[in-house]
Design an enzyme around this catalytic site. Structure first.
Site, PDB file in Angstrom:
ATOM      1  N   GLY A   7       0.750  -1.215   0.120  1.00 24.28           N
ATOM      2  CA  GLY A   7      -0.059   0.081  -0.100  1.00 24.28           C
ATOM      3  C   GLY A   7       0.853   1.167   0.009  1.00 24.28           C
ATOM      4  N   GLY A  41     -11.823   9.330  -0.192  1.00 21.40           N
ATOM      5  CA  GLY A  41     -11.695  10.922   0.454  1.00 21.40           C
ATOM      6  C   GLY A  41     -10.433  11.559  -0.071  1.00 21.40           C
ATOM      7  N   GLU A 106     -14.451  17.325   5.150  1.00 22.79           N
ATOM      8  CA  GLU A 106     -15.042  15.836   5.550  1.00 22.79           C
ATOM      9  C   GLU A 106     -15.002  16.212   7.009  1.00 22.79           C
ATOM     10  OE1 GLU A 106     -12.685  12.439   4.333  1.00 22.79           O
ATOM     11  OE2 GLU A 106     -12.358  13.120   2.530  1.00 22.79           O
ATOM     12  N   HIS A 223     -17.344   3.504   9.843  1.00 24.95           N
ATOM     13  CA  HIS A 223     -17.477   4.618   8.812  1.00 24.95           C
ATOM     14  C   HIS A 223     -19.057   4.704   8.748  1.00 24.95           C
ATOM     15  CE1 HIS A 223     -18.048   7.232   5.145  1.00 24.95           C
ATOM     16  NE2 HIS A 223     -16.757   7.358   5.087  1.00 24.95           N
ATOM     17  N   ARG A 269     -16.631  11.247  12.943  1.00 24.43           N
ATOM     18  CA  ARG A 269     -17.078  10.117  12.503  1.00 24.43           C
ATOM     19  C   ARG A 269     -17.743   9.164  13.512  1.00 24.43           C
ATOM     20  NH1 ARG A 269     -12.863   7.500   8.114  1.00 24.43           N
ATOM     21  NH2 ARG A 269     -13.649   9.608   7.167  1.00 24.43           N
ATOM     22  N   HIS A 329     -14.225   0.104   9.234  1.00 29.71           N
ATOM     23  CA  HIS A 329     -13.600   0.883   8.246  1.00 29.71           C
ATOM     24  C   HIS A 329     -11.927   1.039   8.312  1.00 29.71           C
ATOM     25  CE1 HIS A 329     -12.972   4.048   5.079  1.00 29.71           C
ATOM     26  NE2 HIS A 329     -12.574   4.994   5.994  1.00 29.71           N
ATOM     27  N   GLU A 353      -1.633   1.761   8.468  1.00 32.03           N
ATOM     28  CA  GLU A 353      -2.700   1.211   9.487  1.00 32.03           C
ATOM     29  C   GLU A 353      -2.274   0.382  10.395  1.00 32.03           C
ATOM     30  OE1 GLU A 353      -6.357   0.810   7.112  1.00 32.03           O
ATOM     31  OE2 GLU A 353      -7.563  -0.069   8.871  1.00 32.03           O
ATOM     32  N   ARG A 364      -9.977   8.416  14.326  1.00 29.46           N
ATOM     33  CA  ARG A 364      -9.023   9.147  13.351  1.00 29.46           C
ATOM     34  C   ARG A 364      -9.728  10.223  12.787  1.00 29.46           C
ATOM     35  NH1 ARG A 364      -8.827   8.271   7.756  1.00 29.46           N
ATOM     36  NH2 ARG A 364     -10.094   6.542   7.893  1.00 29.46           N
ATOM     37  N   LEU A 370      -4.038   8.453   4.668  1.00 31.38           N
ATOM     38  CA  LEU A 370      -3.026   8.352   3.549  1.00 31.38           C
ATOM     39  C   LEU A 370      -2.056   9.195   3.892  1.00 31.38           C
ATOM     40  CD1 LEU A 370      -5.345   8.343   0.397  1.00 31.38           C
ATOM     41  CD2 LEU A 370      -4.126   6.334   1.274  1.00 31.38           C
TER      42      LEU A 370
HETATM   43  C1  SIN Z   1     -14.077   8.622   3.043  1.00 30.13           C
HETATM   44  O1  SIN Z   1     -13.676   9.125   1.749  1.00 30.13           O
HETATM   45  O2  SIN Z   1     -15.165   9.014   3.688  1.00 30.13           O
HETATM   46  C2  SIN Z   1     -12.949   8.021   3.684  1.00 30.13           C
HETATM   47  C3  SIN Z   1     -11.783   8.786   4.119  1.00 30.13           C
HETATM   48  C4  SIN Z   1     -11.111   8.308   5.263  1.00 30.13           C
HETATM   49  O3  SIN Z   1     -11.212   7.232   5.716  1.00 30.13           O
HETATM   50  O4  SIN Z   1     -10.486   9.211   5.616  1.00 30.13           O
END
Ligand code: SIN
Length: 486
Positions: A7, A41, A106, A223, A269, A329, A353, A364, A370
Protein backbone atom coordinates in the site's frame (compact mmCIF):
# COMPACT_ATOMS: atom_id res chain seq x y z
CA UNK A 1 15.76 -3.48 4.10
CA UNK A 2 12.72 -5.73 3.94
CA UNK A 3 9.34 -4.03 3.52
CA UNK A 4 6.13 -6.02 3.85
CA UNK A 5 3.05 -4.47 2.23
CA UNK A 6 2.35 -2.80 -1.10
CA UNK A 7 0.00 0.00 0.00
CA UNK A 8 1.00 3.65 0.09
CA UNK A 9 3.03 3.28 3.31
CA UNK A 10 5.13 0.41 1.94
CA UNK A 11 5.56 1.99 -1.49
CA UNK A 12 6.68 5.33 -0.11
CA UNK A 13 9.10 3.74 2.36
CA UNK A 14 10.59 1.64 -0.44
CA UNK A 15 10.88 4.59 -2.80
CA UNK A 16 12.68 6.80 -0.28
CA UNK A 17 15.01 4.03 0.89
CA UNK A 18 15.92 2.85 -2.60
CA UNK A 19 18.32 5.75 -3.09
CA UNK A 20 20.74 4.47 -0.45
CA UNK A 21 19.75 0.90 0.45
CA UNK A 22 18.88 -2.37 -1.22
CA UNK A 23 15.18 -2.94 -0.69
CA UNK A 24 12.96 -6.01 -1.03
CA UNK A 25 9.23 -5.22 -1.11
CA UNK A 26 6.86 -8.14 -0.46
CA UNK A 27 3.13 -8.02 -1.14
CA UNK A 28 0.71 -10.86 -0.40
CA UNK A 29 -1.31 -10.09 -3.53
CA UNK A 30 -0.59 -7.61 -6.35
CA UNK A 31 0.26 -4.00 -5.59
CA UNK A 32 -3.18 -2.95 -6.81
CA UNK A 33 -4.95 -4.98 -4.09
CA UNK A 34 -3.98 -2.75 -1.17
CA UNK A 35 -6.46 -0.89 1.01
CA UNK A 36 -4.81 2.42 0.04
CA UNK A 37 -5.86 1.75 -3.53
CA UNK A 38 -9.56 1.95 -2.56
CA UNK A 39 -9.38 5.15 -0.50
CA UNK A 40 -11.87 7.67 -1.82
CA UNK A 41 -11.63 10.78 0.37
CA UNK A 42 -8.13 12.17 0.07
CA UNK A 43 -5.25 13.61 2.06
CA UNK A 44 -5.69 16.18 4.79
CA UNK A 45 -2.89 18.77 4.63
CA UNK A 46 -2.80 22.51 5.07
CA UNK A 47 -2.19 24.21 1.74
CA UNK A 48 -4.62 27.17 1.85
CA UNK A 49 -3.47 30.59 3.06
CA UNK A 50 -6.41 30.96 5.47
CA UNK A 51 -5.67 27.62 7.19
CA UNK A 52 -2.85 26.64 9.58
CA UNK A 53 -1.23 23.39 10.83
CA UNK A 54 -2.33 24.49 14.31
CA UNK A 55 -6.01 24.28 13.21
CA UNK A 56 -5.42 20.88 11.59
CA UNK A 57 -3.79 19.87 14.90
CA UNK A 58 -6.83 21.07 16.90
CA UNK A 59 -9.30 19.21 14.66
CA UNK A 60 -7.23 16.01 14.95
CA UNK A 61 -7.07 16.31 18.74
CA UNK A 62 -10.82 16.88 19.07
CA UNK A 63 -11.68 13.93 16.78
CA UNK A 64 -9.33 11.73 18.84
CA UNK A 65 -11.53 12.33 21.90
CA UNK A 66 -8.74 13.31 24.30
CA UNK A 67 -6.54 10.28 23.61
CA UNK A 68 -4.17 11.53 20.89
CA UNK A 69 -0.42 11.74 21.47
CA UNK A 70 0.11 15.51 20.99
CA UNK A 71 3.66 15.13 19.64
CA UNK A 72 2.58 12.60 17.01
CA UNK A 73 -0.22 14.96 15.94
CA UNK A 74 2.17 17.92 15.80
CA UNK A 75 4.56 15.96 13.58
CA UNK A 76 1.77 14.95 11.21
CA UNK A 77 0.12 18.34 10.88
CA UNK A 78 3.41 20.24 10.50
CA UNK A 79 4.99 17.78 8.05
CA UNK A 80 1.87 17.03 5.94
CA UNK A 81 2.15 20.16 3.75
CA UNK A 82 5.73 19.28 2.73
CA UNK A 83 4.81 15.64 2.17
CA UNK A 84 2.08 16.51 -0.35
CA UNK A 85 4.26 19.22 -1.89
CA UNK A 86 7.08 16.65 -2.43
CA UNK A 87 4.59 14.30 -4.05
CA UNK A 88 3.32 17.05 -6.35
CA UNK A 89 6.94 17.94 -7.23
CA UNK A 90 7.52 14.31 -8.23
CA UNK A 91 4.62 14.67 -10.66
CA UNK A 92 1.51 13.52 -8.77
CA UNK A 93 -1.53 15.43 -10.05
CA UNK A 94 -4.08 16.47 -7.44
CA UNK A 95 -7.44 17.84 -8.60
CA UNK A 96 -7.48 21.58 -9.14
CA UNK A 97 -9.89 24.34 -10.11
CA UNK A 98 -8.65 27.38 -12.07
CA UNK A 99 -5.03 26.48 -11.34
CA UNK A 100 -5.58 26.14 -7.56
CA UNK A 101 -5.77 22.91 -5.60
CA UNK A 102 -9.42 21.81 -5.18
CA UNK A 103 -9.87 21.31 -1.44
CA UNK A 104 -12.63 19.11 -0.02
CA UNK A 105 -14.27 19.05 3.40
CA UNK A 106 -14.91 16.00 5.60
CA UNK A 107 -16.19 15.25 9.08
CA UNK A 108 -14.43 16.98 11.98
CA UNK A 109 -12.50 19.48 9.82
CA UNK A 110 -13.16 23.20 10.29
CA UNK A 111 -11.49 24.06 6.95
CA UNK A 112 -11.59 22.78 3.40
CA UNK A 113 -8.19 21.03 3.41
CA UNK A 114 -8.60 17.62 1.76
CA UNK A 115 -6.55 17.22 -1.41
CA UNK A 116 -8.05 14.71 -3.77
CA UNK A 117 -7.33 13.13 -7.15
CA UNK A 118 -9.59 11.66 -9.83
CA UNK A 119 -12.53 13.20 -7.88
CA UNK A 120 -13.21 10.35 -5.47
CA UNK A 121 -10.32 8.06 -6.47
CA UNK A 122 -7.43 9.55 -4.52
CA UNK A 123 -6.20 6.18 -3.25
CA UNK A 124 -6.15 4.68 -6.73
CA UNK A 125 -4.41 7.69 -8.29
CA UNK A 126 -1.74 8.07 -5.62
CA UNK A 127 -1.14 4.31 -5.46
CA UNK A 128 -0.75 4.09 -9.24
CA UNK A 129 1.63 7.00 -9.16
CA UNK A 130 3.79 5.47 -6.41
CA UNK A 131 3.70 1.99 -7.99
CA UNK A 132 5.19 3.56 -11.12
CA UNK A 133 7.92 5.25 -9.04
CA UNK A 134 8.74 1.99 -7.24
CA UNK A 135 8.83 -0.03 -10.47
CA UNK A 136 11.14 2.58 -11.98
CA UNK A 137 13.57 2.58 -9.03
CA UNK A 138 16.64 0.41 -9.52
CA UNK A 139 17.24 -0.46 -5.86
CA UNK A 140 13.94 -2.24 -5.24
CA UNK A 141 13.24 -5.92 -5.79
CA UNK A 142 9.52 -6.58 -5.91
CA UNK A 143 7.86 -9.84 -4.81
CA UNK A 144 4.10 -10.07 -5.42
CA UNK A 145 2.06 -13.01 -4.06
CA UNK A 146 4.59 -13.44 -1.26
CA UNK A 147 3.05 -13.59 2.21
CA UNK A 148 4.65 -12.92 5.58
CA UNK A 149 4.35 -15.96 7.85
CA UNK A 150 6.64 -15.18 10.77
CA UNK A 151 9.27 -12.70 11.94
CA UNK A 152 12.73 -14.07 12.68
CA UNK A 153 13.98 -12.73 16.00
CA UNK A 154 17.49 -13.35 17.34
CA UNK A 155 18.63 -12.03 20.73
CA UNK A 156 15.71 -9.62 20.90
CA UNK A 157 16.31 -8.24 17.42
CA UNK A 158 14.15 -8.75 14.34
CA UNK A 159 16.62 -9.84 11.67
CA UNK A 160 14.41 -11.39 9.01
CA UNK A 161 11.16 -12.92 7.88
CA UNK A 162 9.68 -16.22 6.82
CA UNK A 163 7.81 -15.74 3.57
CA UNK A 164 5.36 -18.04 1.80
CA UNK A 165 5.79 -17.90 -1.96
CA UNK A 166 2.20 -18.39 -3.14
CA UNK A 167 3.21 -19.30 -6.69
CA UNK A 168 6.13 -21.67 -6.08
CA UNK A 169 4.33 -22.88 -2.92
CA UNK A 170 7.27 -22.91 -0.59
CA UNK A 171 8.57 -21.19 2.54
CA UNK A 172 11.75 -19.19 2.44
CA UNK A 173 13.73 -17.15 5.00
CA UNK A 174 15.01 -13.66 4.09
CA UNK A 175 17.36 -11.54 6.22
CA UNK A 176 17.81 -7.80 6.50
CA UNK A 177 19.20 -5.06 8.70
CA UNK A 178 15.69 -3.66 9.17
CA UNK A 179 12.18 -4.99 8.59
CA UNK A 180 9.33 -2.56 7.95
CA UNK A 181 5.74 -3.77 8.35
CA UNK A 182 3.24 -1.87 6.21
CA UNK A 183 0.65 -4.62 6.15
CA UNK A 184 -2.48 -2.52 6.73
CA UNK A 185 -5.34 -2.83 9.18
CA UNK A 186 -7.84 -5.42 10.29
CA UNK A 187 -11.27 -3.87 9.59
CA UNK A 188 -12.11 -6.60 7.03
CA UNK A 189 -12.38 -9.02 9.98
CA UNK A 190 -15.76 -7.38 10.61
CA UNK A 191 -18.92 -7.82 8.59
CA UNK A 192 -19.96 -5.41 7.17
CA UNK A 193 -16.75 -3.65 6.22
CA UNK A 194 -15.71 -1.05 3.66
CA UNK A 195 -12.29 -2.74 3.29
CA UNK A 196 -11.01 -5.13 0.62
CA UNK A 197 -10.63 -8.75 1.83
CA UNK A 198 -6.88 -8.31 2.34
CA UNK A 199 -7.23 -6.10 5.47
CA UNK A 200 -7.25 -8.94 8.00
CA UNK A 201 -4.60 -7.87 10.49
CA UNK A 202 -2.12 -10.63 9.61
CA UNK A 203 0.99 -8.46 10.03
CA UNK A 204 -0.23 -7.13 13.34
CA UNK A 205 -0.89 -10.62 14.65
CA UNK A 206 2.53 -11.84 13.55
CA UNK A 207 4.31 -8.87 15.15
CA UNK A 208 2.38 -9.38 18.39
CA UNK A 209 3.36 -13.05 18.48
CA UNK A 210 7.00 -12.04 17.96
CA UNK A 211 6.79 -9.85 21.07
CA UNK A 212 6.05 -6.37 19.68
CA UNK A 213 3.83 -4.19 21.88
CA UNK A 214 0.41 -3.28 20.45
CA UNK A 215 -1.91 -0.58 21.78
CA UNK A 216 -5.40 0.91 21.40
CA UNK A 217 -6.66 -2.22 19.64
CA UNK A 218 -10.20 -1.56 20.91
CA UNK A 219 -10.55 1.49 18.67
CA UNK A 220 -12.10 0.28 15.45
CA UNK A 221 -13.50 3.11 13.37
CA UNK A 222 -16.92 2.59 11.78
CA UNK A 223 -17.57 4.63 8.69
CA UNK A 224 -21.04 6.16 8.98
CA UNK A 225 -22.10 5.67 5.37
CA UNK A 226 -21.52 2.41 3.52
CA UNK A 227 -24.05 1.29 0.92
CA UNK A 228 -26.63 -0.99 2.51
CA UNK A 229 -28.47 -2.89 -0.20
CA UNK A 230 -29.39 -6.55 -0.49
CA UNK A 231 -27.05 -8.29 -2.92
CA UNK A 232 -24.54 -5.42 -3.00
CA UNK A 233 -21.21 -5.18 -1.15
CA UNK A 234 -20.92 -2.74 1.70
CA UNK A 235 -19.44 -0.10 -0.62
CA UNK A 236 -18.00 3.09 0.89
CA UNK A 237 -19.89 6.32 0.21
CA UNK A 238 -17.20 8.89 0.97
CA UNK A 239 -17.59 11.39 3.76
CA UNK A 240 -16.68 13.97 1.13
CA UNK A 241 -20.25 13.45 -0.15
CA UNK A 242 -21.49 14.94 3.13
CA UNK A 243 -18.71 17.50 2.76
CA UNK A 244 -20.48 18.61 -0.43
CA UNK A 245 -23.72 19.03 1.55
CA UNK A 246 -25.52 15.63 1.61
CA UNK A 247 -28.02 15.10 4.45
CA UNK A 248 -28.61 12.11 6.71
CA UNK A 249 -32.34 11.44 7.08
CA UNK A 250 -34.22 9.11 9.41
CA UNK A 251 -37.36 7.24 8.27
CA UNK A 252 -39.43 10.35 9.18
CA UNK A 253 -37.33 12.35 6.73
CA UNK A 254 -35.70 14.37 9.54
CA UNK A 255 -32.07 15.55 9.54
CA UNK A 256 -31.41 13.93 12.88
CA UNK A 257 -27.78 15.14 13.19
CA UNK A 258 -28.94 18.76 13.43
CA UNK A 259 -28.99 19.69 17.11
CA UNK A 260 -26.94 16.66 18.12
CA UNK A 261 -23.58 18.17 17.19
CA UNK A 262 -22.60 21.69 16.06
CA UNK A 263 -21.14 20.23 12.83
CA UNK A 264 -24.33 18.16 12.18
CA UNK A 265 -23.62 15.59 9.39
CA UNK A 266 -19.95 16.60 9.50
CA UNK A 267 -19.35 15.82 13.16
CA UNK A 268 -16.38 13.49 13.80
CA UNK A 269 -17.00 10.03 12.43
CA UNK A 270 -17.50 8.19 15.73
CA UNK A 271 -20.20 10.67 16.75
CA UNK A 272 -22.07 10.31 13.44
CA UNK A 273 -21.78 6.49 13.45
CA UNK A 274 -23.17 6.29 17.01
CA UNK A 275 -26.08 8.62 16.20
CA UNK A 276 -26.93 6.59 13.09
CA UNK A 277 -26.78 3.41 15.16
CA UNK A 278 -29.18 4.90 17.70
CA UNK A 279 -31.63 6.04 14.96
CA UNK A 280 -31.52 2.56 13.43
CA UNK A 281 -32.36 1.07 16.83
CA UNK A 282 -35.10 3.64 17.49
CA UNK A 283 -36.88 2.94 14.20
CA UNK A 284 -35.84 -0.71 14.02
CA UNK A 285 -34.42 -0.28 10.50
CA UNK A 286 -31.25 -1.58 8.87
CA UNK A 287 -30.32 1.61 7.00
CA UNK A 288 -30.50 5.40 7.05
CA UNK A 289 -30.95 7.61 4.01
CA UNK A 290 -28.15 9.70 2.58
CA UNK A 291 -29.94 12.37 0.56
CA UNK A 292 -28.40 14.50 -2.21
CA UNK A 293 -31.66 15.57 -3.90
CA UNK A 294 -31.14 19.22 -2.95
CA UNK A 295 -27.63 19.38 -4.52
CA UNK A 296 -26.48 20.22 -8.05
CA UNK A 297 -26.78 16.90 -9.88
CA UNK A 298 -24.10 17.49 -12.53
CA UNK A 299 -21.62 18.77 -9.95
CA UNK A 300 -22.16 15.62 -7.87
CA UNK A 301 -21.51 13.33 -10.85
CA UNK A 302 -18.35 15.28 -11.72
CA UNK A 303 -17.00 15.33 -8.17
CA UNK A 304 -17.74 11.63 -7.45
CA UNK A 305 -17.37 9.73 -10.74
CA UNK A 306 -16.33 6.41 -9.15
CA UNK A 307 -19.16 6.29 -6.61
CA UNK A 308 -21.69 7.40 -9.26
CA UNK A 309 -20.57 4.58 -11.55
CA UNK A 310 -20.55 1.95 -8.82
CA UNK A 311 -24.07 2.85 -7.64
CA UNK A 312 -25.40 2.71 -11.20
CA UNK A 313 -24.53 -1.02 -11.22
CA UNK A 314 -27.27 -1.42 -8.61
CA UNK A 315 -29.77 0.90 -10.29
CA UNK A 316 -29.07 3.71 -7.83
CA UNK A 317 -28.53 7.38 -8.61
CA UNK A 318 -26.07 9.16 -6.29
CA UNK A 319 -27.84 12.47 -6.89
CA UNK A 320 -31.01 11.17 -5.21
CA UNK A 321 -31.23 9.01 -2.08
CA UNK A 322 -28.95 6.14 -1.04
CA UNK A 323 -29.58 3.56 1.73
CA UNK A 324 -26.54 3.48 3.98
CA UNK A 325 -25.40 2.00 7.29
CA UNK A 326 -22.16 2.12 9.29
CA UNK A 327 -19.47 -0.45 8.47
CA UNK A 328 -16.05 -1.26 9.97
CA UNK A 329 -13.57 0.97 8.20
CA UNK A 330 -10.27 1.53 9.99
CA UNK A 331 -8.06 0.02 12.70
CA UNK A 332 -7.10 3.00 14.83
CA UNK A 333 -4.72 1.11 17.14
CA UNK A 334 -1.90 -1.17 16.09
CA UNK A 335 1.76 -1.94 16.71
CA UNK A 336 3.11 0.78 18.99
CA UNK A 337 5.77 2.88 17.28
CA UNK A 338 7.82 5.97 18.13
CA UNK A 339 8.08 9.05 15.91
CA UNK A 340 10.53 7.19 13.64
CA UNK A 341 8.23 4.23 13.23
CA UNK A 342 10.38 1.98 15.46
CA UNK A 343 8.43 -0.71 17.34
CA UNK A 344 9.32 -2.11 20.76
CA UNK A 345 11.27 -4.87 18.97
CA UNK A 346 14.74 -3.80 17.77
CA UNK A 347 15.08 -3.85 13.99
CA UNK A 348 11.31 -3.87 13.43
CA UNK A 349 9.46 -0.80 12.10
CA UNK A 350 5.77 -0.35 11.34
CA UNK A 351 3.92 2.25 9.31
CA UNK A 352 0.41 3.01 8.08
CA UNK A 353 -2.69 1.32 9.42
CA UNK A 354 -0.79 -1.57 11.05
CA UNK A 355 1.05 0.93 13.26
CA UNK A 356 -0.08 3.06 16.16
CA UNK A 357 1.79 6.36 16.25
CA UNK A 358 -0.77 7.59 18.80
CA UNK A 359 -1.87 10.41 16.55
CA UNK A 360 -5.38 9.04 15.97
CA UNK A 361 -6.34 8.89 19.66
CA UNK A 362 -9.67 7.10 19.99
CA UNK A 363 -10.96 8.08 16.56
CA UNK A 364 -9.13 9.06 13.38
CA UNK A 365 -9.90 12.40 11.79
CA UNK A 366 -11.09 11.88 8.20
CA UNK A 367 -8.38 11.77 5.52
CA UNK A 368 -5.54 11.74 8.04
CA UNK A 369 -4.53 8.19 7.11
CA UNK A 370 -3.05 8.42 3.60
CA UNK A 371 -1.14 11.48 4.71
CA UNK A 372 0.04 9.63 7.82
CA UNK A 373 1.41 6.93 5.49
CA UNK A 374 3.41 9.56 3.61
CA UNK A 375 4.74 11.50 6.59
CA UNK A 376 5.73 8.55 8.76
CA UNK A 377 7.15 6.39 5.96
CA UNK A 378 9.41 9.28 4.97
CA UNK A 379 10.55 9.55 8.60
CA UNK A 380 11.27 5.79 8.76
CA UNK A 381 13.29 5.97 5.56
CA UNK A 382 15.37 8.90 6.84
CA UNK A 383 15.90 7.16 10.16
CA UNK A 384 17.05 3.88 8.58
CA UNK A 385 19.30 5.74 6.13
CA UNK A 386 21.00 7.39 9.10
CA UNK A 387 21.73 4.10 10.88
CA UNK A 388 25.36 2.93 10.82
CA UNK A 389 26.03 -0.03 8.52
CA UNK A 390 26.17 -2.87 11.04
CA UNK A 391 26.95 -6.50 10.17
CA UNK A 392 23.88 -8.60 9.41
CA UNK A 393 22.60 -10.77 12.25
CA UNK A 394 21.76 -14.38 11.42
CA UNK A 395 20.10 -16.81 13.80
CA UNK A 396 22.28 -19.61 15.10
CA UNK A 397 19.65 -22.30 14.38
CA UNK A 398 16.48 -21.97 12.41
CA UNK A 399 13.39 -24.13 11.97
CA UNK A 400 10.64 -23.40 9.42
CA UNK A 401 7.62 -22.09 11.35
CA UNK A 402 5.24 -24.55 9.68
CA UNK A 403 5.88 -28.27 9.26
CA UNK A 404 3.22 -29.51 6.83
CA UNK A 405 0.90 -32.20 8.13
CA UNK A 406 1.02 -35.31 5.92
CA UNK A 407 -2.06 -35.45 3.66
CA UNK A 408 -3.55 -32.16 4.91
CA UNK A 409 -4.96 -30.04 2.07
CA UNK A 410 -4.90 -26.30 2.87
CA UNK A 411 -7.26 -25.38 0.04
CA UNK A 412 -9.88 -27.94 1.02
CA UNK A 413 -9.66 -26.92 4.69
CA UNK A 414 -10.09 -23.26 3.79
CA UNK A 415 -13.04 -24.04 1.54
CA UNK A 416 -14.80 -26.31 4.01
CA UNK A 417 -13.88 -24.86 7.38
CA UNK A 418 -11.78 -21.68 7.16
CA UNK A 419 -14.34 -19.60 5.27
CA UNK A 420 -17.10 -20.52 7.71
CA UNK A 421 -14.91 -19.61 10.66
CA UNK A 422 -14.07 -16.23 9.11
CA UNK A 423 -17.72 -15.49 8.36
CA UNK A 424 -18.64 -16.35 11.93
CA UNK A 425 -15.77 -14.19 13.24
CA UNK A 426 -17.10 -11.21 11.25
CA UNK A 427 -20.50 -11.62 12.86
CA UNK A 428 -19.11 -12.10 16.37
CA UNK A 429 -17.04 -8.93 16.07
CA UNK A 430 -19.90 -6.80 14.79
CA UNK A 431 -22.34 -8.09 17.39
CA UNK A 432 -20.01 -8.29 20.39
CA UNK A 433 -17.44 -5.56 19.65
CA UNK A 434 -19.37 -3.23 17.36
CA UNK A 435 -20.29 0.44 17.51
CA UNK A 436 -21.86 0.26 20.97
CA UNK A 437 -20.40 -2.25 23.44
CA UNK A 438 -21.21 -3.77 26.81
CA UNK A 439 -19.16 -5.90 29.19
CA UNK A 440 -21.68 -8.71 28.80
CA UNK A 441 -21.51 -8.78 25.00
CA UNK A 442 -17.71 -8.50 24.99
CA UNK A 443 -17.45 -11.35 27.48
CA UNK A 444 -19.52 -13.63 25.26
CA UNK A 445 -17.53 -12.74 22.15
CA UNK A 446 -14.25 -13.24 23.92
CA UNK A 447 -15.24 -16.65 25.24
CA UNK A 448 -16.14 -17.86 21.74
CA UNK A 449 -13.02 -16.50 20.07
CA UNK A 450 -10.76 -17.86 22.82
CA UNK A 451 -12.28 -21.32 22.41
CA UNK A 452 -11.70 -21.15 18.64
CA UNK A 453 -8.05 -20.17 19.22
CA UNK A 454 -7.38 -23.20 21.37
CA UNK A 455 -9.04 -25.47 18.78
CA UNK A 456 -6.82 -24.05 16.00
CA UNK A 457 -3.55 -23.86 17.92
CA UNK A 458 -2.03 -27.24 17.08
CA UNK A 459 -2.98 -27.28 13.39
CA UNK A 460 -1.69 -23.70 13.03
CA UNK A 461 1.84 -25.16 13.28
CA UNK A 462 1.12 -27.52 10.40
CA UNK A 463 -0.80 -25.52 7.81
CA UNK A 464 -0.49 -22.03 6.29
CA UNK A 465 -4.27 -21.70 5.91
CA UNK A 466 -4.96 -22.65 9.54
CA UNK A 467 -2.17 -20.34 10.69
CA UNK A 468 -3.81 -17.42 8.88
CA UNK A 469 -7.22 -18.11 10.38
CA UNK A 470 -5.59 -18.49 13.81
CA UNK A 471 -3.75 -15.16 13.38
CA UNK A 472 -7.02 -13.40 12.56
CA UNK A 473 -8.82 -14.81 15.58
CA UNK A 474 -5.91 -13.58 17.69
CA UNK A 475 -6.46 -10.02 16.40
CA UNK A 476 -10.16 -10.32 17.28
CA UNK A 477 -9.17 -11.46 20.76
CA UNK A 478 -6.84 -8.45 21.11
CA UNK A 479 -9.68 -6.11 20.07
CA UNK A 480 -12.06 -7.58 22.64
CA UNK A 481 -9.54 -7.89 25.50
CA UNK A 482 -8.50 -4.26 24.93
CA UNK A 483 -12.15 -3.16 24.83
CA UNK A 484 -12.80 -4.94 28.12
CA UNK A 485 -9.79 -3.23 29.69
CA UNK A 486 -10.94 0.17 28.41
C1 SIN B 1 -14.03 8.64 3.01
O1 SIN B 1 -13.81 8.92 1.85
O2 SIN B 1 -15.06 8.91 3.60
C2 SIN B 1 -12.98 7.89 3.76
C3 SIN B 1 -11.84 8.76 4.00
C4 SIN B 1 -11.10 8.30 5.21
O3 SIN B 1 -11.32 7.19 5.69
O4 SIN B 1 -10.30 9.09 5.72
Amino acid sequence: VIIIGGGLAGLNTAYHLSKGRRVALFSSATLEDSNSYFAQGGMAAVTASDDTPREHYEDTMVAGAGLCDPEAVRVLTEEAPKAVEDLAQLGMQFDSIDGHLALGLEGGHHHHRILHAGGDATGREVSRFMIAQVKGASGIKLFEHHTLIELIVEKGRCCGVWIWDGEAKHLEAYYAQAVVLATGGAAALYRPTTNPPTALGDGLSIAYQAGAVVRDMEFIQFHPTALHLKGAPSYLISEAVRGEGAYLLNPDGERFMVGRHPLAELAPRDVVAREIYSEMQRYDVASITLSLRHLDREKIYRRFPTITEELRKYGLDLATEIPTAPAAHYTVGGIRVDLNGHTSLRGLYAVGEVASTGLMGANRLASNSLVECLVYSTRIAHHIEGLPDTPMVYPTAIQPPICPHEGFDDEVWMEEKGRKLMKRLGKILMKRAGIVRSAKRLGKGLAEVTERLSELEVLAKESIAVREVYNRHLVAQLIMVSAELR
